[in-house]
Structures are given as C-alpha cells and as structure tokens.
Design a protein around this motif. Structure first.
Motif, PDB file in Angstrom:
ATOM      1  N   LEU A 125      -6.051   4.027  -2.347  1.00 38.07           N
ATOM      2  CA  LEU A 125      -6.601   2.737  -2.806  1.00 38.07           C
ATOM      3  C   LEU A 125      -6.844   2.770  -4.305  1.00 38.07           C
ATOM      4  O   LEU A 125      -6.585   1.803  -5.020  1.00 38.07           O
ATOM      5  N   ARG A 126      -7.347   3.925  -4.767  1.00 37.30           N
ATOM      6  CA  ARG A 126      -7.583   4.027  -6.216  1.00 37.30           C
ATOM      7  C   ARG A 126      -6.258   3.984  -6.984  1.00 37.30           C
ATOM      8  O   ARG A 126      -6.139   3.321  -8.001  1.00 37.30           O
ATOM      9  N   ALA A 127      -5.266   4.678  -6.452  1.00 38.62           N
ATOM     10  CA  ALA A 127      -3.944   4.650  -7.107  1.00 38.62           C
ATOM     11  C   ALA A 127      -3.398   3.223  -7.118  1.00 38.62           C
ATOM     12  O   ALA A 127      -2.807   2.774  -8.101  1.00 38.62           O
ATOM     13  N   ALA A 128      -3.643   2.485  -6.025  1.00 39.59           N
ATOM     14  CA  ALA A 128      -3.129   1.104  -5.949  1.00 39.59           C
ATOM     15  C   ALA A 128      -3.778   0.225  -7.010  1.00 39.59           C
ATOM     16  O   ALA A 128      -3.154  -0.699  -7.527  1.00 39.59           O
ATOM     17  N   SER A 129      -5.031   0.526  -7.359  1.00 38.36           N
ATOM     18  CA  SER A 129      -5.637  -0.331  -8.382  1.00 38.36           C
ATOM     19  C   SER A 129      -5.356   0.180  -9.804  1.00 38.36           C
ATOM     20  O   SER A 129      -5.329  -0.592 -10.751  1.00 38.36           O
ATOM     21  N   ASP A 130      -5.112   1.489  -9.962  1.00 36.30           N
ATOM     22  CA  ASP A 130      -4.898   2.027 -11.316  1.00 36.30           C
ATOM     23  C   ASP A 130      -3.443   1.952 -11.783  1.00 36.30           C
ATOM     24  O   ASP A 130      -3.165   1.904 -12.966  1.00 36.30           O
ATOM     25  N   LYS A 131      -2.519   2.034 -10.859  1.00 34.09           N
ATOM     26  CA  LYS A 131      -1.105   2.148 -11.237  1.00 34.09           C
ATOM     27  C   LYS A 131      -0.361   0.842 -10.998  1.00 34.09           C
ATOM     28  O   LYS A 131      -0.792   0.012 -10.211  1.00 34.09           O
ATOM     29  N   SER A 132       0.795   0.729 -11.670  1.00 30.15           N
ATOM     30  CA  SER A 132       1.614  -0.465 -11.418  1.00 30.15           C
ATOM     31  C   SER A 132       2.176  -0.364 -10.000  1.00 30.15           C
ATOM     32  O   SER A 132       2.247   0.722  -9.420  1.00 30.15           O
ATOM     33  N   ARG A 133       2.566  -1.512  -9.463  1.00 34.53           N
ATOM     34  CA  ARG A 133       3.129  -1.531  -8.118  1.00 34.53           C
ATOM     35  C   ARG A 133       4.331  -0.592  -8.017  1.00 34.53           C
ATOM     36  O   ARG A 133       4.492   0.150  -7.059  1.00 34.53           O
ATOM     37  N   THR A 134       5.211  -0.665  -9.022  1.00 34.49           N
ATOM     38  CA  THR A 134       6.421   0.157  -8.971  1.00 34.49           C
ATOM     39  C   THR A 134       6.066   1.629  -8.958  1.00 34.49           C
ATOM     40  O   THR A 134       6.681   2.416  -8.244  1.00 34.49           O
ATOM     41  N   GLU A 135       5.068   1.976  -9.773  1.00 36.33           N
ATOM     42  CA  GLU A 135       4.680   3.381  -9.831  1.00 36.33           C
ATOM     43  C   GLU A 135       4.096   3.832  -8.489  1.00 36.33           C
ATOM     44  O   GLU A 135       4.406   4.911  -7.991  1.00 36.33           O
ATOM     45  N   LEU A 136       3.255   2.967  -7.931  1.00 39.93           N
ATOM     46  CA  LEU A 136       2.653   3.303  -6.637  1.00 39.93           C
ATOM     47  C   LEU A 136       3.732   3.520  -5.574  1.00 39.93           C
ATOM     48  O   LEU A 136       3.711   4.508  -4.839  1.00 39.93           O
ATOM     49  N   LEU A 137       4.703   2.582  -5.528  1.00 46.95           N
ATOM     50  CA  LEU A 137       5.714   2.661  -4.475  1.00 46.95           C
ATOM     51  C   LEU A 137       6.724   3.771  -4.746  1.00 46.95           C
ATOM     52  O   LEU A 137       6.971   4.623  -3.897  1.00 46.95           O
TER      53      LEU A 137
END
Ligand code: B12
Length: 313
Positions: A125-137
């Motif tokens: 969840l933290r990664a989802a708010s800190d990173k761009s969508r592309t980076e997360l996926l």
C-alpha cells in the motif's frame, strides 16, 4: 466537442483543486475554458484530459511551466517516456520516499516467508502511494510475482505462501482498478481473461494501465465466456477489450472462445491481447484481427494511438 464541465466537476474528475486549475490557467495558459453568460468557466472533455496529463507530468517531477504549453499528443509522449524511465531505472535508484524498489521487493519477500500478510499489504500500500503506477506494476509487482513463482518451484515457498501473496496482491490491484479517476466521457475498455484462462493479474494490470492512459477501464474478473464478454461490451458501449492469456498456452477450447468473441462483438471493437501465452494463439488472434501487445508500456502507447485516432473522426 462537448463543453459541459464546471470547475467543480473538473476538479473532481482531474484530482486537481479548483485553485490549482485556475492558477495553471492564468499563469501558464494550460487550458482555455469557455465562459457561460454569467462568466462561469466551462471545460471540455479535451481540457479535462489535458489537465489529467498535466497532473501526471507534475507528479512525475516535471515543472508546470515547462509542460503547460505542450499539446495533448506531446504530453502523452512525454508521459510514456517518463513511465518508461521510471520502470527501467527504478531497479537501481532510491525511490521518492527513499526506498529503492529492490529493497521493497526484498521486504515483501521477507514478509511472505514469515507468512505476515498484514506487513505485506502495508508495504505494498505504501509503495502504491509513493511510486508511479508503472513503477508499482512493472518494477515491483511483476518481478515480485516472478520471484514468488520461482521460489515456489524451487521449493523454498509453499503453496500456502503463494496463495497468501496472491490474495494480498489481488486485493491491492482490485482496489486500484476501481479507484482510478478518469473523466466519465473517456472511452471504455473492458479487461478480462477468456474462459479457460484463470491467471488474472495481467488483466487487472491492463485495466489499471488503461486508466493511466485516460480510458475508463472496467475489470470483469477472469475466466469469462465469450457471450458474457460480448454482453458487457454491448451494455457498456466499450470501444476496446483487453484479454490476458497466461496458461494453458495450447487449449483448443480457448481458440473457439476467441473466434466466438470476435463474431459476437463485431468488427469495430478493438481487441487487445497480452500475456505470456498470447503468441501461442497467434494464428487465431491474427484471424480475428486482435492486436498482440507485449507489455504494459506498449499498451500505454497503443491505447494512446487508438484514442487519438478515434478523437479525430
Ligand atoms: C500467481 C500465480 C498463480 C495463481 C493465480 C491467481 C490469480 N488470481 O491470478 C494461482 C495460484 C491460482 C495459479 C494457478 C496455476 N498456475 Co500459476 N502462477 C502464478 C505466478 C506465481 C504469478 C503469475 C502472475 O500473476 N504474475 C504477475 C503478472 C502480472 O505477470 P504476467 O501474467 O506475466 O503478466 C505480465 C505480462 O505478461 C503482461 N500481460 C499479461 N496479461 C496482459 C494483458 C494485456 C492486454 C497486456 C497488454 C499485457 C499483459 O503484463 C504483465 C506485466 O508485465 C506464475 C509465476 C510466473 N513466473 O509468472 C505462475 C504460473 C503462471 N502458473 C503456472 C501454472 C502451471 C499454474 C497451475 C497449472 C499450477 C497447478 N499445477 O495447479 C495453475 C493453473 C490454474 C489454471 N487453471 O489456469 C505456470 C505457467 C507455466 C506455463 N506453461 O506458462 C507459471 C509460469 C509458474 C511456473 N513457472 O510454472 N498460479
């Protein structure tokens, strides 16, 4: 072009405050809304789309002064290159919140080994708010799932570990699918997997990527018969269907489903197929005029082109 959004509606749909929209307009001529007889601002669909692109560009670190004057197509190309950069550079650099994606993946794997579901969800969840969508996926979830698969095959993770990760990742992706904000007027894309294909993360990621490309994406869950996909296309007026195909790579029944789908949806709906098994169905996909798209970055480009093409008609 429809002109119908008040500044309040524009704010809700773009995720920008009314104050910021006015400032970008006055200082940087980002958009030029029309005025009603009573001098209230009215924005077009195109204005909203540009504001969303500008929001994404500034969130990715561009200064508004540099990007406000760009055309929509130029902004799309810029965002695609920024997305690409963050996805490929991400593995080496520290993230916005000081944590590299490598470290995030390592933390996830540690919490998986400990069967610590809550911690895993918290990190993601933290990664989802800190990173761009592309980076997360592309740079976090995709390699994480690969590693989970490898470790499961290698015997260091059990089926229970794998299922725990699957449940957590599914709920994260599911919440991202439904919370992405795009204009109501955006073209609709349905994402699913054909009957017989149960791996669903590719389709969910395709839906999230489509939202990032300015489409209204509806995720229909996996393993859907052609009749039901077609029914949803007709009900929603979808312009595109994105299918993910992972396993099995050689099921004749899946081929039959694909052919049926094209007949049922007619020739005008754009069919997009991705996933590791898609090339194995290449001959059928060619016959039914489906586009094999290899990854999420390519999907972003592809959807941008389809959207622009239709916009000019
Ligand atoms: C999670 C998982 C499962 C979960 C799926 C849960 C779910 N709700 O989806 C569960 C546990 C249910 C499962 C079951 C099985 N699985 Co499984 N699974 C995996 C695992 C670990 C991760 C898959 C995943 O989601 N990856 C993350 C996604 C995002 O990656 P992706 O699907 O590759 O998608 C990327 C691209 O391909 C592309 N993409 C995908 N779709 C689309 C669509 C579009 C439009 C676009 C543009 C792009 C695109 O973008 C994505 C991001 O880059 C993989 C391991 C691995 N190395 O991949 C095995 C794997 C896919 N599974 C495999 C197998 C064999 C099975 C089972 C048969 C196991 C069994 N013996 O029961 C069953 C089959 C179930 C069935 N009936 O189909 C094999 C497939 C082997 C093969 N021949 O290809 C793999 C590769 C494991 C392995 N190394 O053997 N699995």
């Amino acid at each position: 072009m429809e002109l119908r959004h008040t500044i309040k509606a524009a704010s809700i749909r773009t995720g920008l405050s009314p104050h910021l929209i006015r400032m970008w307009e006055k200082r940087y001529c980002a958009v030029t809304p029309r005025r009603t007889a009573s001098n209230r601002r009215i924005y077009s669909d195109e204005d909203l789309y540009k504001l969303i692109l500008l929001r994404r560009a500034t969130e990715a670190g561009e200064s508004i002064g540099q990007v406000a004057g760009l055309k929509v197509e130029e902004l799309e190309s810029l965002l695609q290159s920024l997305d690409f950069r963050s996805a490929t550079d991400g593995l080496d650099v520290a993230g916005t919140q000081g944590k590299s994606v490598e470290k995030i993946i390592a933390d996830c794997l540690a919490s998986i080994e400990e069967l610590d579901e809550k911690r895993l969800l918290d990190i993601l969840l933290r990664a989802a708010s800190d990173k761009s969508r592309t980076e997360l996926l592309n740079a976090i979830l995709d390699p994480l799932m690969q590693q989970v698969g490898d470790r499961w095959q290698g015997g260091s993770l059990s089926v229970a570990h794998e299922h725990m990760v699957t449940a957590v990742v599914r709920s994260l992706l599911g919440s991202l699918v439904v919370t992405e904000r795009v204009p109501q007027s955006a073209p609709i894309l349905l994402a699913t997997t054909p009957e017989g294909q149960n791996h669903e993360f590719g389709a969910m990621m395709a839906a999230i990527t489509a939202s990032a490309a300015g489409w209204r994406a509806l995720y229909l869950g996996p393993n859907l018969p052609a009749e039901d996909i077609a029914g949803a296309v007709h009900q929603s007026g979808a312009r595109a269907v994105a299918l993910s195909m992972v396993y099995p790579p050689d099921d004749a029944a899946v081929g039959v489903e694909l052919k049926k789908l094209r007949v049922l949806i007619g020739p005008d709906v754009v069919l997009i197929v991705g996933g590791r098994a898609s090339h194995r169905y290449g001959a059928i996909l060619e016959k039914i005029d489906a586009h094999i798209v290899n990854g999420l970055t390519d999907l972003m480009h592809f959807l941008g082109r389809v959207r622009n093409r239709a916009g000019r008609h």
